[in-house]
Scaffold this motif. Sequence first.
Motif, PDB file in Angstrom:
ATOM      1  N   ASP A   1       0.472   3.660   2.033  1.00 11.26           N
ATOM      2  CA  ASP A   1       0.796   3.925   3.439  1.00 11.26           C
ATOM      3  C   ASP A   1       2.100   3.238   3.837  1.00 11.26           C
ATOM      4  O   ASP A   1       2.899   3.799   4.587  1.00 11.26           O
ATOM      5  CB  ASP A   1      -0.324   3.445   4.358  1.00 11.26           C
ATOM      6  CG  ASP A   1      -1.558   4.321   4.307  1.00 11.26           C
ATOM      7  OD1 ASP A   1      -1.463   5.460   3.807  1.00 11.26           O
ATOM      8  OD2 ASP A   1      -2.611   3.860   4.763  1.00 11.26           O
ATOM      9  N   TYR A   2       2.297   2.039   3.329  1.00 12.48           N
ATOM     10  CA  TYR A   2       3.523   1.297   3.645  1.00 12.48           C
ATOM     11  C   TYR A   2       4.751   2.008   3.084  1.00 12.48           C
ATOM     12  O   TYR A   2       5.736   2.223   3.791  1.00 12.48           O
ATOM     13  CB  TYR A   2       3.429  -0.124   3.093  1.00 12.48           C
ATOM     14  CG  TYR A   2       4.717  -0.881   3.209  1.00 12.48           C
ATOM     15  CD1 TYR A   2       5.230  -1.229   4.455  1.00 12.48           C
ATOM     16  CD2 TYR A   2       5.434  -1.238   2.078  1.00 12.48           C
ATOM     17  CE1 TYR A   2       6.421  -1.917   4.563  1.00 12.48           C
ATOM     18  CE2 TYR A   2       6.621  -1.929   2.185  1.00 12.48           C
ATOM     19  CZ  TYR A   2       7.110  -2.267   3.428  1.00 12.48           C
ATOM     20  OH  TYR A   2       8.294  -2.941   3.531  1.00 12.48           O
TER      21      TYR A   2
ATOM     22  N   GLU B   1       1.700  -3.094   7.783  1.00 10.12           N
ATOM     23  CA  GLU B   1       1.386  -3.483   6.407  1.00 10.12           C
ATOM     24  C   GLU B   1       0.880  -4.918   6.348  1.00 10.12           C
ATOM     25  O   GLU B   1      -0.064  -5.218   5.610  1.00 10.12           O
ATOM     26  CB  GLU B   1       2.611  -3.313   5.504  1.00 10.12           C
ATOM     27  CG  GLU B   1       2.357  -3.635   4.053  1.00 10.12           C
ATOM     28  CD  GLU B   1       1.436  -2.671   3.309  1.00 10.12           C
ATOM     29  OE1 GLU B   1       1.295  -2.832   2.089  1.00 10.12           O
ATOM     30  OE2 GLU B   1       0.842  -1.761   3.934  1.00 10.12           O
TER      31      GLU B   1
ATOM     32  N   THR C   1       0.824  -1.207   0.000  1.00  8.30           N
ATOM     33  CA  THR C   1       0.000   0.000   0.000  1.00  8.30           C
ATOM     34  C   THR C   1       0.863   1.263   0.000  1.00  8.30           C
ATOM     35  O   THR C   1       2.035   1.243   0.357  1.00  8.30           O
ATOM     36  CB  THR C   1      -0.922   0.042   1.238  1.00  8.30           C
ATOM     37  OG1 THR C   1      -0.107   0.161   2.414  1.00  8.30           O
ATOM     38  CG2 THR C   1      -1.805  -1.193   1.331  1.00  8.30           C
TER      39      THR C   1
ATOM     40  N   ARG D   1      -2.660  -4.761   7.208  1.00  9.02           N
ATOM     41  CA  ARG D   1      -3.457  -4.207   6.110  1.00  9.02           C
ATOM     42  C   ARG D   1      -3.643  -5.227   4.987  1.00  9.02           C
ATOM     43  O   ARG D   1      -4.661  -5.217   4.298  1.00  9.02           O
ATOM     44  CB  ARG D   1      -2.806  -2.935   5.548  1.00  9.02           C
ATOM     45  CG  ARG D   1      -3.011  -1.697   6.375  1.00  9.02           C
ATOM     46  CD  ARG D   1      -2.532  -0.447   5.644  1.00  9.02           C
ATOM     47  NE  ARG D   1      -1.104  -0.410   5.456  1.00  9.02           N
ATOM     48  CZ  ARG D   1      -0.231   0.142   6.313  1.00  9.02           C
ATOM     49  NH1 ARG D   1      -0.657   0.684   7.441  1.00  9.02           N
ATOM     50  NH2 ARG D   1       1.053   0.150   6.054  1.00  9.02           N
TER      51      ARG D   1
END
Length: 132
Positions: free
Chosen positions: A40-41, A62, A38, A65
């Motif tokens: 975000d990661y 992660e 992602t 997620r």
Amino acid sequence: MECALACLLLFAIVVPAVAIDGLVPYDVPAAEVDKVYTRDYYDCIGASRAVPATMQDCIVAERQRLQPRLATAYSDAMDRVVDGNELGRNQTAWIVQGSEYCEAETSGADDLVRESCLLIETARRIAWLKQL
């Protein structure tokens, strides 16, 4: 994004595609695996400044997620394959033996390396399931 991956690989092992007790080895191009992670990661790893504890927090988050994405990829693959029983057995074996594999491959290494292995294997599995 490339810096984030380079930072991760600095501390992570590169886990080869292997057969685990009868599982068919799944070789997925790295570019396909990279697409699983992602935004975000990548942002988290980039902001970690290569501090191991912070990187580990990014990796653990992660993995959490990716769990719903793994379930979705598996469910979608089950809808596409001819023999769902075979895929089901394969998935069960991967869940059990995949974590044992990372434990064995990272024996004596720190938690960051072990968590990295588990993240890489999870992302690789998602990418593999998507290509079925």
